[in-house]
Motif scaffolding. Structure first.
Motif, short mmCIF file in Angstrom:
data_model
loop_
_atom_site.label_atom_id
_atom_site.label_comp_id
_atom_site.label_asym_id
_atom_site.label_seq_id
_atom_site.Cartn_x
_atom_site.Cartn_y
_atom_site.Cartn_z
N GLN A 1 41.42 38.66 37.08
CA GLN A 1 41.25 38.88 38.51
C GLN A 1 40.91 37.55 39.18
N LEU A 2 41.62 37.26 40.26
CA LEU A 2 41.38 36.06 41.06
C LEU A 2 40.98 36.49 42.47
N THR A 3 39.86 35.96 42.94
CA THR A 3 39.37 36.28 44.28
C THR A 3 39.17 34.99 45.06
N LEU A 4 39.72 34.94 46.27
CA LEU A 4 39.56 33.79 47.17
C LEU A 4 38.87 34.28 48.43
N GLY A 5 37.92 33.50 48.93
CA GLY A 5 37.17 33.96 50.09
C GLY A 5 36.72 32.83 50.99
N GLY A 6 36.37 33.21 52.20
CA GLY A 6 35.81 32.27 53.17
C GLY A 6 34.72 32.97 53.95
N ARG A 7 33.72 32.21 54.39
CA ARG A 7 32.59 32.78 55.11
C ARG A 7 32.13 31.82 56.20
N LEU A 8 31.84 32.37 57.37
CA LEU A 8 31.35 31.60 58.52
C LEU A 8 30.04 32.22 58.96
N THR A 9 28.99 31.42 59.00
CA THR A 9 27.67 31.89 59.42
C THR A 9 27.24 31.13 60.66
N GLU A 10 26.96 31.87 61.73
CA GLU A 10 26.50 31.29 62.99
C GLU A 10 25.06 31.71 63.25
N SER A 11 24.23 30.73 63.68
CA SER A 11 22.82 31.01 63.95
C SER A 11 22.28 29.99 64.93
N ASP A 12 21.23 30.37 65.66
CA ASP A 12 20.55 29.42 66.54
C ASP A 12 19.73 28.41 65.74
N SER A 13 19.53 28.68 64.46
CA SER A 13 18.82 27.76 63.59
C SER A 13 19.83 26.80 62.95
N PRO A 14 19.79 25.49 63.25
CA PRO A 14 20.80 24.56 62.74
C PRO A 14 20.93 24.56 61.23
N GLY A 15 19.81 24.74 60.54
CA GLY A 15 19.85 24.69 59.09
C GLY A 15 20.55 25.87 58.45
N LEU A 16 20.77 26.96 59.22
CA LEU A 16 21.41 28.14 58.66
C LEU A 16 22.89 28.22 58.98
N ARG A 17 23.38 27.39 59.89
CA ARG A 17 24.81 27.43 60.23
C ARG A 17 25.62 26.74 59.13
N TYR A 18 26.61 27.45 58.60
CA TYR A 18 27.45 26.82 57.58
C TYR A 18 28.79 27.54 57.47
N ASN A 19 29.76 26.82 56.88
CA ASN A 19 31.07 27.36 56.53
C ASN A 19 31.20 27.28 55.01
N ALA A 20 31.87 28.24 54.43
CA ALA A 20 32.03 28.23 52.96
C ALA A 20 33.40 28.75 52.57
N VAL A 21 33.92 28.19 51.49
CA VAL A 21 35.11 28.72 50.83
C VAL A 21 34.77 28.89 49.35
N ASN A 22 35.33 29.92 48.73
CA ASN A 22 34.98 30.16 47.33
C ASN A 22 36.16 30.74 46.58
N ALA A 23 36.11 30.59 45.27
CA ALA A 23 37.13 31.15 44.37
C ALA A 23 36.42 31.67 43.12
N ARG A 24 36.91 32.80 42.62
CA ARG A 24 36.33 33.39 41.42
C ARG A 24 37.46 33.89 40.52
N LEU A 25 37.43 33.46 39.27
CA LEU A 25 38.40 33.89 38.27
C LEU A 25 37.64 34.62 37.17
N SER A 26 38.01 35.88 36.94
CA SER A 26 37.32 36.67 35.92
C SER A 26 38.30 37.24 34.90
N TRP A 27 37.79 37.49 33.71
CA TRP A 27 38.57 38.03 32.61
C TRP A 27 37.74 39.10 31.91
N ASP A 28 38.34 40.27 31.68
CA ASP A 28 37.67 41.35 30.97
C ASP A 28 38.52 41.76 29.78
N LYS A 29 37.92 41.73 28.62
CA LYS A 29 38.61 42.12 27.39
C LYS A 29 38.77 43.63 27.35
N ALA A 30 40.01 44.10 27.12
CA ALA A 30 40.27 45.55 27.13
C ALA A 30 39.65 46.24 25.94
#
Length: 469
Positions: free
Chosen positions: A356-385
């Motif tokens: 399984q491959l998962t690609l994602g993005g996240r945008l966080t907006e806040s009046d607190s400068p230290g909490l505002r951020y943008n993120a991109v991520n990827a996750r690759l998983s394998w499960d043995k049958a």
């Protein structure tokens, strides 16, 4: 569940007939009057012959005669339980079955009694209690074939039960229970009266300890429509942190309870599968509340949307969107809006392993400068049958890049983090306790930040239990 009743009845009848002399087992069932002067074992055989012949009143009369001799006669109790069930007395049948389960000394007897009680509960609509008794049957099952029977019937009951239940228990020793920094110092962010190099100490440092997580989730599925299914959902989780002696020495006066956390969520979800369509759509709305260190931290409201579709027999894809509003109760300026987008792909390999491959993005907006951020991520998983030597195996690699453009720790260039985590999950399926198998999850993670205060490492393992069916 009908298969449980048939298997149980057949086993009891076979056990009774096995003691008859050759040729008598095939004879017609004698009348109850013929039981005068018979031994207890002969009466038991007579009772089960009458039950098989469909003469319920006579079989119950024989069971009563046996119980008058010995109220703890398990075979007689089970005979009466079956006759009571046959004439619609579910409460009486279950009471006898539970008594057999308590008195039984052999695994076979406990297994049969638990199956019987589970069947009687489900027939009267008590699906959740029936699932509990199926787990008791799994615990008493004499062999793998019997456990497989329980697993199949458990799946059947779960599919018809509007209630779904999930319980979580995890114990996780870690060298960083507070997500603290692994660095000794970080650069002065430009504040003139501070030293150019600021030491990281106390609660800012990574602290070792143990985190215990208790979780509970309940789902109630409303009656489905031709193309829809709607559910009410509730989740609750409590995390309890215990600091090591080394951590207490690094941060005197700090308690593990300062890092305890809890969350509750309630939601309404709806799945839609248009007639003749290949897409399945899901919509959800969730309201939640969080605590940190024993104090209320935030309220939240989240809207979710997801679309899934198969691509052939071995591949599937999904797309999801989430919008969340968080109201911070400790400091209103730290409230935030979060937008997240996810794309996922799943592939079943020729050996039935799953990637399984998962690609994602996240945008966080806040009046607190230290909490505002943008993120991109990827996750690759394998499960043995298929398990290896009885052990189920899975692994996942996750990478995330975050950009805090307005970080006060670097007003010019902002702050950039790169998070990498490797997870390996093991489940010992040959060891079962009421249908749950022990799990061991290993996790190694690293966050590299250009602000040393946020650079961290974490190496830990998690011990827990996971349902085997």
């Amino acid at each position: 569940m009908r298969s449980l009743r048939h298997v149980l009845a057949a086993g009891l009848l076979a056990a009774g007939m096995a003691v008859l002399p050759a040729g008598q087992a095939a004879a017609e069932a004698p009348s109850p009057a013929a039981g005068a002067g018979l031994s207890a074992q002969e009466l038991r055989v007579l009772g089960y012959q009458l039950l098989e012949a469909g003469d319920i009143p006579a079989a119950e009369s024989v069971a009563g005669a046996l119980l008058a001799r010995d109220p703890r006669d398990n075979a007689a109790l089970m005979l009466r339980a079956q006759t009571r069930l046959a004439r619609g007395d579910g409460d009486g049948a279950r009471a006898d079955g539970r008594k057999v389960y308590r008195l039984a000394e052999s695994r076979n007897a406990r297994f049969g009694a638990a199956l019987f009680v589970a069947n009687a509960l489900v027939e009267d609509g008590y699906n959740s209690l029936g699932q509990l008794w199926l787990r008791r049957a799994a615990q008493a099952a004499p062999d793998g074939e019997s456990r497989a029977l329980v697993a199949r019937d458990y799946d059947h009951v779960r599919s018809r039960n509007p209630w779904l239940w999930n319980f979580t228990l995890r114990v996780a020793p870690s060298n960083n229970v507070n997500d603290g920094s692994s660095e000794a110092s970080y650069d002065n962010p430009g504040i003139p009266w501070l030293d150019p190099e600021i030491e990281i100490d106390g609660a800012q440092k990574a602290l070792s300890g143990v985190e215990t997580v208790l979780g509970f989730a309940a789902t109630y599925r409303l009656p489905p429509g031709p193309t829809t299914m709607t559910a009410l959902e509730f989740r609750a989780q409590q995390s309890i942190v215990t600091l090591s002696d080394e951590a207490k020495a690094l941060a005197p006066g700090l308690r593990g309870a300062d890092y305890n956390s809890a969350t509750v969520e309630a939601g309404l979800t709806r799945r839609i599968r248009p007639e003749g369509g290949v897409w399945t759509y899901a919509l959800g709305v969730w309201a939640g509340h969080d605590w940190a260190g024993g104090a209320s931290l935030s309220n939240s409201l989240r809207l979710e949307a997801q679309a899934d579709r198969p691509f052939g027999a071995t591949m599937a894809g999904m797309a999801a969107l989430s919008v969340e509003r968080q109201w911070r109760l400790d400091s209103a300026v730290r409230s935030a809006d979060v937008l997240a987008v996810t794309l996922g792909f799943q592939k079943r390999l020729a050996n039935r392993d799953r990637l399984q491959l998962t690609l994602g993005g996240r945008l966080t907006e806040s009046d607190s400068p230290g909490l505002r951020y943008n993120a991109v991520n990827a996750r690759l998983s394998w499960d043995k049958a298929r398990p290896i030597a009885g052990i189920g195996l899975g692994a996942a690699l996750t990478v995330e890049a975050r950009d805090y453009p307005d970080s006060p720790f670097d007003p010019v260039d902002g702050r950039q983090d790169t998070r990498i985590a490797l997870d390996v999950s093991l489940q010992h399926e040959d060891i079962q306790f009421y249908g749950f198998s022990p799990t061991l999850d290993l996790r190694a993670s690293r966050n590299h930040s250009d602000v040393g205060l946020y650079s961290s490492r974490d190496l830990g393992l998690t011990l827990g239990f996971r349902s085997s069916f």
